[in-house]
Design an enzyme around this catalytic site. Structure first.
Site, PDB file in Angstrom:
ATOM      1  N   HIS A 134     -17.851 -80.553  48.080  1.00  0.00           N
ATOM      2  CA  HIS A 134     -19.112 -80.115  48.668  1.00  0.00           C
ATOM      3  C   HIS A 134     -19.407 -80.972  49.891  1.00  0.00           C
ATOM      4  CE1 HIS A 134     -20.572 -76.870  46.193  1.00  0.00           C
ATOM      5  NE2 HIS A 134     -20.279 -77.549  45.087  1.00  0.00           N
ATOM      6  N   ASP A 164     -22.156 -78.884  55.859  1.00  0.00           N
ATOM      7  CA  ASP A 164     -22.272 -77.434  55.718  1.00  0.00           C
ATOM      8  C   ASP A 164     -22.686 -76.752  57.018  1.00  0.00           C
ATOM      9  OD1 ASP A 164     -21.483 -77.277  53.104  1.00  0.00           O
ATOM     10  OD2 ASP A 164     -23.477 -76.975  52.270  1.00  0.00           O
TER      11      ASP A 164
END
Length: 387
Positions: A134, A164
């Site tokens: 992540h 992200d």
């Protein structure tokens, strides 16, 4: 006036995080983005209940076509869409699209000018390419996470803004637009491999340059921009709220001292002592004492809008109400959900955010009709459970 990407057709293979953010950016700029959602299974649990509702801000501005991608006919639907599109973006692990029969080779066989954008954490190649991860992991590998946070504490997670969205989604959006521009001249598409590790590292370009120049320490809270400098940090005010101070240049630092009424002789010393890092902890303590004497809004009334380089630290309830943000319409309301407006600004081709997120499959029949399917073909896909 439509946005600057009007006329560009994009296929988005639904995912979470960076891929929908990149699709949102493209849709905000006027591209027609068709969101390929997974056909929901009756009774299947939904681990992300906000998805497919008006609160799913990153899904705004595009129509949804829901497909059962395990059905052979669904593959043909996607390939036919790809044959008419300029760009396809996906965020699966490397190899997933190939196993679905929808990899770059298959799609570009239908449309040699197609730009095939791929966003992953580790990239399409390398020893970690198939590993789960992540945002925090990707920023950690780039060297940037180590630089964030206070001294003598673990590095601070920077939300998921760096990996992200900054290092991932924005690099993907930039990359596919670059490739689409190139394809107009060459007539050839290509694969864009956007990795969040690569993008996060690129965001640190200035810091890597400073480090090579020996102007950046690997110690946290020891540099000009990481909270080490007394003139570039946040300070608690009398009411427990916070103020950001960024008075780097000597003239801005001088105005900060003048307007705050700072009389401490140590704070009054100018450029030379201002940059003596060994004195920074002492000067920070003095600034902390000074700013704790008034509320945040009292300091803003005195300093905001001047060259002292001061701004309030606003929470997400306060930010949309700030006069500057309101004057620029930095935030908009779509169906009662306050959210950031499209950015950046254009003088002529003004982008609009469009509608709120569609429910998965809300536009399946309409999308297929608009892209050339007959009524009979659509009814067959519905009967067979493909859409």
């Amino acid at each position: 006036m439509p946005g600057p990407l009007t006329g560009i057709k994009v296929i988005e293979m639904v995912g979470i995080g960076p891929c929908p953010f990149a699709a949102m950016m493209l849709a905000d700029m006027g591209a027609e983005v068709i969101r390929i959602d997974r056909k929901a299974k009756p009774g299947a649990p939904n681990p992300f209940p906000m998805l497919g509702t008006k609160f799913d801000v990153m899904a705004r501005g595009r129509r949804s076509l829901a497909l059962d991608l395990k059905h052979p006919a669904a593959r043909e639907v996607v390939l036919t869409l790809a044959s008419q599109a300029d760009i396809l973006i996906e965020g699966f692990r490397p190899g997933v699209m190939e196993r679905l029969g929808l990899g770059p080779d298959a799609c570009m066989a239908q449309n040699p000018q197609l730009v095939f954008g791929r966003i992953t954490g580790w990239g399409q190649t390398g020893p970690l390419a198939q590993a789960a991860g992540h945002d925090l992991n990707y920023v950690a590998l780039s060297g940037m996470l180590h630089a964030m946070g206070r001294a003598n504490t673990p590095p601070s997670p920077p939300l998921n803004l760096v990996g992200d969205f900054g290092g991932g989604a924005m690099m993907l959006a930039f990359g596919v637009v670059c490739a689409a521009l190139e394809a107009r001249g060459s007539g050839k598409g290509q694969v864009v491999d956007a990795a969040m590790t690569d993008g996060s590292a690129l965001l640190g370009a200035m810091m890597y340059g400073l480090r090579a120049h020996r102007s950046w320490s690997d110690k946290r809270e020891a540099n000009m921009l990481d909270g080490g400098a007394p003139f570039y940090d946040t300070y608690a005010c009398l009411d427990g709220k916070f103020l950001s101070v960024g008075a780097i240049e000597p003239q801005f630092y001088a105005q900060l001292l003048e307007l705050t009424g700072a009389t401490d002789p140590e704070l009054q010393k100018q450029w030379g002592q201002q940059w003596e890092q060994k004195r920074w902890p002492e000067l920070k303590a003095k600034f902390a004492t000074l700013f704790a004497t008034r509320s945040r809004d009292e300091w803003c009334a005195l300093l905001e809008g001047t060259d002292a380089c001061v701004a309030p630290v606003l929470d997400m309830a306060e930010a949309p109400l700030h006069p500057h943000n309101r004057a620029r319409d930095t935030f908009i309301d779509i169906e009662g959900v306050v959210q950031p407006a499209p950015a950046p600004r254009f003088s002529r081709t003004l982008p609009e955010a469009g509608q709120a997120a569609a429910a998965p499959g809300e536009h399946s029949a309409a999308v297929l009709a608009d892209w050339g399917w007959s009524l009979e073909a659509i009814e067959t896909l519905q009967k067979d459970g493909v859409i």
